[in-house]
Design a protein around this motif. Structure first.
Motif, PDB file in Angstrom:
ATOM      1  N   ILE A  16     -22.503 -17.789 -27.655  1.00 48.54           N
ATOM      2  CA  ILE A  16     -21.091 -17.767 -26.454  1.00 48.54           C
ATOM      3  C   ILE A  16     -21.095 -15.873 -26.166  1.00 48.54           C
ATOM      4  N   TRP A  17     -21.849 -15.548 -26.598  1.00 51.10           N
ATOM      5  CA  TRP A  17     -21.759 -14.127 -25.172  1.00 51.10           C
ATOM      6  C   TRP A  17     -21.986 -14.942 -24.144  1.00 51.10           C
ATOM      7  N   CYS A  18     -21.503 -13.698 -23.102  1.00 52.24           N
ATOM      8  CA  CYS A  18     -21.661 -13.495 -22.054  1.00 52.24           C
ATOM      9  C   CYS A  18     -23.094 -13.213 -22.035  1.00 52.24           C
ATOM     10  N   PRO A  19     -24.097 -14.178 -20.470  1.00 53.13           N
ATOM     11  CA  PRO A  19     -25.320 -13.812 -19.538  1.00 53.13           C
ATOM     12  C   PRO A  19     -24.754 -12.768 -19.780  1.00 53.13           C
ATOM     13  N   GLY A  20     -26.147 -11.799 -20.611  1.00 50.96           N
ATOM     14  CA  GLY A  20     -26.538 -10.039 -19.994  1.00 50.96           C
ATOM     15  C   GLY A  20     -26.266  -8.989 -21.083  1.00 50.96           C
ATOM     16  N   CYS A  21     -25.654 -10.424 -22.240  1.00 48.30           N
ATOM     17  CA  CYS A  21     -24.603  -8.615 -23.119  1.00 48.30           C
ATOM     18  C   CYS A  21     -25.314  -9.255 -24.014  1.00 48.30           C
ATOM     19  N   GLY A  22     -25.986  -7.213 -24.269  1.00 46.23           N
ATOM     20  CA  GLY A  22     -27.200  -7.265 -25.159  1.00 46.23           C
ATOM     21  C   GLY A  22     -27.016  -7.380 -26.180  1.00 46.23           C
ATOM     22  N   GLY A  51     -15.431  -9.254 -33.417  1.00 52.05           N
ATOM     23  CA  GLY A  51     -16.147  -9.049 -32.479  1.00 52.05           C
ATOM     24  C   GLY A  51     -16.757  -9.343 -32.001  1.00 52.05           C
ATOM     25  N   CYS A  52     -17.189  -9.411 -30.413  1.00 55.94           N
ATOM     26  CA  CYS A  52     -18.359 -10.192 -30.200  1.00 55.94           C
ATOM     27  C   CYS A  52     -19.805 -10.440 -31.409  1.00 55.94           C
ATOM     28  N   SER A  53     -19.976  -9.383 -31.188  1.00 52.75           N
ATOM     29  CA  SER A  53     -20.906  -8.472 -32.236  1.00 52.75           C
ATOM     30  C   SER A  53     -21.253  -9.488 -33.351  1.00 52.75           C
ATOM     31  N   ASP A 121     -23.601  -0.994 -30.061  1.00 50.80           N
ATOM     32  CA  ASP A 121     -22.197  -0.551 -30.122  1.00 50.80           C
ATOM     33  C   ASP A 121     -22.340  -0.325 -28.349  1.00 50.80           C
ATOM     34  N   ASN A 122     -21.228  -0.710 -27.602  1.00 47.68           N
ATOM     35  CA  ASN A 122     -20.885  -1.280 -26.305  1.00 47.68           C
ATOM     36  C   ASN A 122     -20.240  -0.492 -25.963  1.00 47.68           C
ATOM     37  N   SER A 123     -19.497   0.553 -26.762  1.00 45.65           N
ATOM     38  CA  SER A 123     -18.676   1.495 -26.287  1.00 45.65           C
ATOM     39  C   SER A 123     -17.528   1.593 -25.733  1.00 45.65           C
ATOM     40  N   TYR A 125     -13.837  -2.453 -27.210  1.00 52.23           N
ATOM     41  CA  TYR A 125     -14.014  -3.205 -28.165  1.00 52.23           C
ATOM     42  C   TYR A 125     -13.599  -4.360 -26.518  1.00 52.23           C
ATOM     43  N   GLY A 126     -15.190  -5.362 -26.921  1.00 52.87           N
ATOM     44  CA  GLY A 126     -15.513  -6.445 -26.123  1.00 52.87           C
ATOM     45  C   GLY A 126     -14.990  -7.804 -26.258  1.00 52.87           C
ATOM     46  N   MET A 127     -14.138  -8.367 -27.280  1.00 53.05           N
ATOM     47  CA  MET A 127     -14.057  -9.125 -28.077  1.00 53.05           C
ATOM     48  C   MET A 127     -12.561  -9.547 -27.345  1.00 53.05           C
ATOM     49  N   PRO A 200     -25.589  -3.038 -24.340  1.00 49.86           N
ATOM     50  CA  PRO A 200     -24.130  -2.770 -23.232  1.00 49.86           C
ATOM     51  C   PRO A 200     -23.314  -4.134 -23.636  1.00 49.86           C
ATOM     52  N   CYS A 201     -22.038  -3.987 -23.250  1.00 46.13           N
ATOM     53  CA  CYS A 201     -20.968  -5.944 -23.130  1.00 46.13           C
ATOM     54  C   CYS A 201     -21.302  -5.890 -21.268  1.00 46.13           C
ATOM     55  N   ILE A 202     -22.220  -6.356 -20.813  1.00 47.47           N
ATOM     56  CA  ILE A 202     -21.943  -6.904 -19.396  1.00 47.47           C
ATOM     57  C   ILE A 202     -20.610  -6.600 -18.052  1.00 47.47           C
ATOM     58  N   THR A 203     -19.916  -7.391 -19.701  1.00 49.67           N
ATOM     59  CA  THR A 203     -18.431  -7.885 -19.158  1.00 49.67           C
ATOM     60  C   THR A 203     -17.248  -6.401 -18.828  1.00 49.67           C
ATOM     61  N   PHE A 204     -17.323  -5.877 -19.821  1.00 44.02           N
ATOM     62  CA  PHE A 204     -16.232  -5.175 -19.745  1.00 44.02           C
ATOM     63  C   PHE A 204     -16.901  -3.722 -20.282  1.00 44.02           C
ATOM     64  N   ASN A 205     -17.682  -2.970 -20.177  1.00 45.21           N
ATOM     65  CA  ASN A 205     -18.929  -1.827 -19.548  1.00 45.21           C
ATOM     66  C   ASN A 205     -20.110  -1.793 -19.914  1.00 45.21           C
TER      67      ASN A 205
HETATM   68  S1  SF4 Z   1     -17.462  -9.804 -23.357  1.00 48.01           S
HETATM   69 FE1  SF4 Z   1     -19.066  -8.153 -23.580  1.00 48.01          FE
HETATM   70  S2  SF4 Z   1     -19.950  -7.253 -25.767  1.00 48.01           S
HETATM   71 FE2  SF4 Z   1     -18.322  -9.770 -25.134  1.00 48.01          FE
HETATM   72  S3  SF4 Z   1     -20.066 -11.442 -25.518  1.00 48.01           S
HETATM   73 FE3  SF4 Z   1     -18.947 -10.306 -23.582  1.00 48.01          FE
HETATM   74  S4  SF4 Z   1     -20.598  -8.651 -22.845  1.00 48.01           S
HETATM   75 FE4  SF4 Z   1     -20.210  -9.027 -25.074  1.00 48.01          FE
END
Ligand code: SF4
Ligand SMILES: Cc1ncc(C[n+]2csc(CCOP(=O)(O)OP(=O)(O)O)c2C)c(N)n1
Ligand SMILES: [Mg+2]
Length: 279
Positions: A16-22, A51-53, A121-123, A125-127, A200-205
């Motif tokens: 369920i990660w965002c499309p493009g999440c590392g 966490g997301c990861s 490491d996306n530097s 807190y994604g979740m 990388p967290c494509i949504t927040f960083n």
């Molecule tokens: S919020 Fe960021 S870390 Fe979480 S799934 Fe989406 S892109 Fe990945």
């Protein structure tokens, strides 16, 4: 055996990660590594925090333990000691591993417990929707840091080296082949293997463009047995070096040490142990 493919290690649960999440690339690299090393599914355990990861174990067809925030290393350590024949991989995020769970890595490293620890490491807190993390750069503006962060970011490779981890590497999620190769080396290493993945967290960083610009492979002539040389490379932050910084092939893994203690223990009588206490 020999016929396994990366897809055979995917559980069928759609991430369920965002499309493009590392983190997708890390899932692909780890499953490719399992297939490349032909490890039977039932001999693998993947332990995570929160966490997301850390959602990782749901997406992978092996044993798994989705634990609590910051605790993948204690879980993985217990699992490995319970059954040293297993391949044990701990996974999690930078918040999970370097904030709340930050006290665990030095001990996993000094024990040299035979596990692989992958930090995505996306530097950030994604979740929890984008608060700065211990590896966020100074001055990063976010809702939870309206005046910009005032702290200096941790340097995970420096940390791992100073804790004397016996295998230390950095990957970028955009470089799948290199990441797969490094994960295979880490799994085969009989000791604590730490891998920082710039994921990388494509949504927040969204740091893809930044990392494409500043990452560079470690020079081929780097001697991975030279701790001082590894520290020199780790100190460079305007370029982020990718590859194996350090690999100590000499040190015994913890499971081997425990096995030696188990062999020696029955030879010591209870009376001798009590006498030892009285001294
Ligand atoms: S919020 Fe960021 S870390 Fe979480 S799934 Fe989406 S892109 Fe990945
Ligand atoms: C004990 C505890 N404290 C706080 C939280 C809230 N929490 C959930 S995930 C998270 C941080 C996630 O960041 P990171 O580990 O970097 O993973 P990412 O989502 O970026 O992959 C926090 C603070 C929690 N679940 N448990
Ligand atoms: Mg994170």
């Amino acid at each position: 055996m020999g016929q396994l493919k990366a897809k055979d290690y995917k559980s069928g649960v759609k991430p369920i990660w965002c499309p493009g999440c590392g983190d997708y690339a890390v899932l692909n690299a780890l499953t490719k590594a399992f297939a490349g090393l032909e490890i039977p599914h039932e001999e693998i355990v993947v332990a995570s925090g929160i966490g997301c990861s850390s959602r990782f174990p749901a997406f992978i067809k092996t044993y798994g333990f989705h634990g609590v925030h910051g605790r993948p290393l204690p879980l993985a350590t217990g699992i490995k000691l319970g059954n040293p024949d297993l391949t044990v991989v701990a996974v999690g995020g930078d918040g999970d591993g370097f904030s709340i769970g930050g006290g665990h890595m030095p001990h996993a490293a000094r024990r040299n417990i035979d596990i692989t620890y992958i930090v995505m490491d996306n530097s950030i807190y994604g979740m929890t929707k984008g608060q700065p993390s211990p590896t966020s750069p100074t001055g990063m503006h976010r809702k939870a840091a309206p005046y910009g962060t005032q702290e200096t970011p941790l340097n995970p490779i420096m940390m791992a080296l100073s804790y004397n981890a016996s295998f230390v590497a950095r990957c970028f999620s955009n470089k799948l082949k290199e990441m797969t190769d490094i994960i295979m080396q880490a799994i085969q290493h009989p000791g604590f293997a730490f891998i920082q993945v710039l994921s990388p967290c494509i949504t927040f960083n969204d740091t893809y463009a930044h990392y494409r610009e500043i990452t560079q492979l470690i020079p081929e002539d780097h001697d991975t047995s030279d701790l001082a040389a590894a520290l020199q490379l780790a100190l460079v932050t305007d370029t982020q070096y990718l590859g194996v910084f350090y690999h100590d092939k000499e040190r015994l893994g913890y499971c081997e040490r425990v096995r030696m203690v188990q062999e020696a223990a029955p030879k010591m009588s209870l009376d001798a142990i009590i006498e030892n206490y009285k001294r």
